[in-house]
Design a protein around this motif. Sequence first.
Motif, short mmCIF file in Angstrom:
data_model
loop_
_atom_site.label_atom_id
_atom_site.label_comp_id
_atom_site.label_asym_id
_atom_site.label_seq_id
_atom_site.Cartn_x
_atom_site.Cartn_y
_atom_site.Cartn_z
N GLU A 174 0.84 -1.20 0.00
CA GLU A 174 0.00 0.00 0.00
C GLU A 174 0.87 1.25 0.00
O GLU A 174 0.61 2.21 -0.71
CB GLU A 174 -0.93 -0.01 1.22
N HIS A 175 1.91 1.22 0.83
CA HIS A 175 2.85 2.34 0.92
C HIS A 175 4.26 1.80 0.98
O HIS A 175 4.61 1.05 1.90
CB HIS A 175 2.56 3.20 2.15
N ILE A 177 8.24 2.95 1.17
CA ILE A 177 9.22 4.02 1.37
C ILE A 177 10.55 3.54 0.80
O ILE A 177 11.04 2.47 1.17
CB ILE A 177 9.39 4.37 2.86
N ARG A 193 5.09 1.55 -7.85
CA ARG A 193 4.13 2.66 -8.02
C ARG A 193 3.19 2.37 -9.18
O ARG A 193 1.98 2.55 -9.09
CB ARG A 193 4.87 3.98 -8.27
N ALA A 197 1.18 0.96 -5.71
CA ALA A 197 1.68 1.40 -4.40
C ALA A 197 1.83 2.91 -4.35
O ALA A 197 2.16 3.55 -5.34
CB ALA A 197 3.01 0.74 -4.09
N LYS A 198 1.61 3.47 -3.17
CA LYS A 198 2.04 4.84 -2.89
C LYS A 198 3.53 4.76 -2.59
O LYS A 198 3.96 3.92 -1.81
CB LYS A 198 1.29 5.41 -1.69
N THR A 200 7.09 6.80 -1.47
CA THR A 200 7.78 7.97 -0.93
C THR A 200 9.27 7.70 -0.95
O THR A 200 9.72 6.66 -0.46
CB THR A 200 7.34 8.26 0.52
N GLU A 230 6.43 10.72 -4.17
CA GLU A 230 6.66 11.84 -3.26
C GLU A 230 8.12 11.81 -2.78
O GLU A 230 8.70 10.74 -2.62
CB GLU A 230 5.71 11.76 -2.06
N LYS A 246 4.06 -3.97 9.44
CA LYS A 246 4.27 -2.54 9.27
C LYS A 246 5.66 -2.15 9.77
O LYS A 246 6.19 -2.72 10.73
CB LYS A 246 3.22 -1.72 10.03
N ALA A 264 5.00 2.56 6.89
CA ALA A 264 4.82 1.92 5.58
C ALA A 264 4.71 0.43 5.77
O ALA A 264 5.12 -0.11 6.81
CB ALA A 264 5.98 2.26 4.66
#
Length: 465
Positions: A174-175, A177, A193, A197-198, A200, A230, A246, A264
């Motif tokens: 989902e996220h 980093i 991405r 996925a988000k 960063t 991001e 997580k 993340a």
Amino acid sequence: MAEYDYDVLVIGAGPGGYVAAIRAAQLGLKTACAESRETLGGTCLNVGCIPSKALLHASEYFEAAAGDHMAHMGIEVTPKLDLPKMQAHRQDAVDGLTKGIEFLFKKNKVDWKKGRATFQDAHTVKVGDETVTAREVVIATGSSVTPLPGVEVDNDKGVVVDSTGALVLSKVPEHMIVIGGGVIGLELGSVWRRLGAKVTCVEFLDEILPGMDGDIRKEARKVFKKQGIEFKLGTKVTGCTVSGDKATLTMEPAAGGDAETMEADCVLVSIGRRPNTEGLGLDAIGLELNKRGQIEVDHEFRTAVDGVRAIGDVIPGPMLAHKAEDEGIAVAEWIAGQTGIVNHDVIPSVVYTHPEIAGVGLTEEEAKEHGTIKVGKFPMMANSRAKTNHEPDGFVKVISDAETDRVMGVWAIAVPAGTMIAEAALAMEFGATSEDIAYTCHAHPTHSEAVKEAAMAVTGKPIHM
């Protein structure tokens, strides 16, 4: 004269090592190659260049189908991600190429010594349970990921991973980093991405892609930001805790300041690579490393120990597969009594994102240190092929010496920049001027016309801008 089992023993079967072994055998030298992996090809073919490009290619198709790019051209599709099948596609590419190297070893009569190699003396190496002697030993052991203090990688859990773990994730995070704004982090971050996925990216420096041309670095970040990545620049990661599935990163400004946290479900540690020299027994032959953990060599790749040479990621220079391959050919030719040639001033580098980012030679910042320069730039949005394909992002930049017009560097952001940069490298190899490129006929319509126009822009005369 001492008799040896082999004329050449190469330690490591990555791009530098397997190429050195094959070339040495082609030149009539009795050759063996020591490799501890179950398959040949090193990091590049097994867990680096090849599998990452397979996922980049597949994820590009998925994003093109999922977005409005294809719909804009009148192609209506609704894609469905089958990640296990995509991962199988990645593994198929790896299997085909690693088996291909094994075939080439057999074809060229290179003996594969399976096991980890350790020096006993300068001409004697223990490989697994076998001891092998050679007149010349070539160290080509490559590199591995650099660890980050305070962040423990566990690829099996899939929460905090390095580049190897990021290739084999069983689900789309989902996220994610990405720690590090270099080539590998941006490539793998782009893969996930595209698949949903988000992402960063946390970078210690104030800009991404260290070592590349300044204009390219800024433009690349704009493109990635537009795509949805991001960025937290000038940020230092100080720790990481994992709870269940997580991870929580602790960060602070690189210049100092208040700490913050970010959560993340996948953290990719990608802060660089370091030479693989541990366990080789270099102390047994009296071979010392430099301050960066590298092996120093001369122009014939000879180390300070007679009969021992080194190439690729373990010696100074960019850690690139194609650089290692060229050195592999050259070192074999030196050993065979020929002249091996590698022009280390003309080693192209490529980031295989979409669009691709590529460069060869000096950056504008580096070129200015050598004297007065001229710079020509041409935007891809003015290139007919890019415009037709709805690929407007990026530009081509040509840097030349103001007095001689000799090309000092070429940089590009364009969908096929990795292929386009070969023209620039060839031109620089032959000492071309910007005028030479400008007056070379380029096929129309092609992305490469942007190289011609950028060369024309050096003297202020581009046609389509």
